[in-house]
Design a protein around this motif. Structure first.
Motif, mmCIF file in Angstrom:
data_model
loop_
_atom_site.group_PDB
_atom_site.id
_atom_site.type_symbol
_atom_site.label_atom_id
_atom_site.label_comp_id
_atom_site.label_asym_id
_atom_site.label_seq_id
_atom_site.Cartn_x
_atom_site.Cartn_y
_atom_site.Cartn_z
ATOM 1 N N GLY A 1 -0.851 7.015 -6.961
ATOM 2 C CA GLY A 1 0.310 6.648 -6.051
ATOM 3 C C GLY A 1 1.708 6.405 -7.035
ATOM 4 O O GLY A 1 2.786 7.048 -6.378
ATOM 5 N N ARG A 2 1.552 5.788 -8.060
ATOM 6 C CA ARG A 2 2.634 5.515 -8.618
ATOM 7 C C ARG A 2 3.189 6.708 -9.196
ATOM 8 O O ARG A 2 4.595 6.832 -9.331
ATOM 9 N N PHE A 3 2.548 7.457 -9.755
ATOM 10 C CA PHE A 3 3.062 8.745 -10.234
ATOM 11 C C PHE A 3 3.578 9.927 -9.443
ATOM 12 O O PHE A 3 4.792 10.214 -9.497
ATOM 13 N N GLU A 4 3.166 9.638 -8.236
ATOM 14 C CA GLU A 4 3.680 10.485 -7.179
ATOM 15 C C GLU A 4 4.851 9.898 -6.684
ATOM 16 O O GLU A 4 5.939 10.600 -6.376
ATOM 17 N N GLN A 5 4.928 8.671 -6.582
ATOM 18 C CA GLN A 5 6.092 7.879 -5.934
ATOM 19 C C GLN A 5 7.315 8.147 -6.801
ATOM 20 O O GLN A 5 8.402 8.268 -6.382
ATOM 21 N N ARG A 6 6.995 8.269 -8.333
ATOM 22 C CA ARG A 6 8.064 8.335 -9.312
ATOM 23 C C ARG A 6 8.640 9.864 -9.092
ATOM 24 O O ARG A 6 9.873 9.978 -9.755
ATOM 25 N N GLY A 7 7.977 10.889 -8.369
ATOM 26 C CA GLY A 7 8.338 12.150 -8.533
ATOM 27 C C GLY A 7 7.631 13.078 -9.319
ATOM 28 O O GLY A 7 8.071 14.177 -9.506
ATOM 29 N N TYR A 8 6.591 12.630 -10.030
ATOM 30 C CA TYR A 8 5.608 13.747 -10.901
ATOM 31 C C TYR A 8 4.654 14.295 -9.915
ATOM 32 O O TYR A 8 4.356 13.911 -8.961
ATOM 33 N N GLN A 9 4.250 15.548 -10.489
ATOM 34 C CA GLN A 9 3.304 16.539 -9.703
ATOM 35 C C GLN A 9 2.132 16.430 -10.611
ATOM 36 O O GLN A 9 2.171 16.555 -11.810
ATOM 37 N N LEU A 10 1.087 16.356 -9.629
ATOM 38 C CA LEU A 10 -0.284 16.277 -10.421
ATOM 39 C C LEU A 10 -0.683 17.780 -10.647
ATOM 40 O O LEU A 10 -0.710 18.635 -9.673
ATOM 41 N N LYS A 11 -0.911 17.961 -11.965
ATOM 42 C CA LYS A 11 -1.488 19.332 -12.213
ATOM 43 C C LYS A 11 -2.809 19.552 -12.520
ATOM 44 O O LYS A 11 -3.337 20.656 -12.632
#
Ligand code: IDP
Ligand code: MG
Length: 157
Positions: free
Chosen positions: A34-44
């Protein structure tokens, strides 16, 4: 191929993050994603993976002489880890900042370690940051030995 560009600019956009066994067992996977998504990163790339001793010895090659290495190895073998690749602007540097300092007691509040981890011994180490590249010839050794994520598994569209 989902990434274009070459060299350092391309490397800086992809970060390998591994949630260690205690983070998985404590049910922190969702919060960390959630933190990485919130920050704007995309899960690859994403994989739950039981690392082998052989792979961990390669992955932590630079640490094998350290006193804490045997306990690190035992701990990392204690359960599955959650391997991820995050892509986005300056993912390596910003990803590191989001993880916090290696020693959880020195991690600032607001970082993942600073909010979820307290100590080295007995667990609570939670996350590891690393570096991953995508292209043949540019791929750093560490990416090739990152548990759970051989190159082909992070190359989906
Ligand atoms: P990183 O996880 O922030 O990239 P590294 O220096 O690559 O840190 O160390 C890998 C792992 O080894 C750490 O996440 C931690 O679990 C363990 N470790 C590093 N330094 C120490 C130490 O001084 N005592 C105990 N364990 C340590
Ligand atoms: Mg490291």
């Amino acid at each position: 191929m989902f990434l274009t560009g070459t060299g350092a600019a391309c490397f800086a956009r992809a970060q390998y993050i591994m949630i260690k066994p205690d983070g998985v067992q404590r049910g922190l996977v969702g919060s960390i994603i959630g933190r990485f998504e919130q920050r704007g990163y995309q899960l690859k790339g994403l994989k739950l993976f039981q690392a082998s001793e052989e792979l961990l010895r390669q992955h932590y090659k630079d640490l094998t002489e350290k006193k804490f290495f045997p306990s690190l190895l035992e701990y990392m073998l204690s359960g599955p880890v959650c391997c991820m690749v995050w892509e986005g602007t300056n993912a390596v540097k910003v990803g590191r900042q989001m993880l916090g300092a290696t020693n959880p007691q020195e991690s600032n509040p607001g970082t993942i370690r600073g909010d979820f981890a307290l100590d080295f011994p007995g667990g609570l180490r939670v996350v590891r940051g690393g570096f991953v590249g995508y292209f043949r010839g540019y791929l750093p050794r560490r990416a090739r030995t990152s548990p759970g994520l051989p190159r082909r598994e992070v190359r989906w569209e």
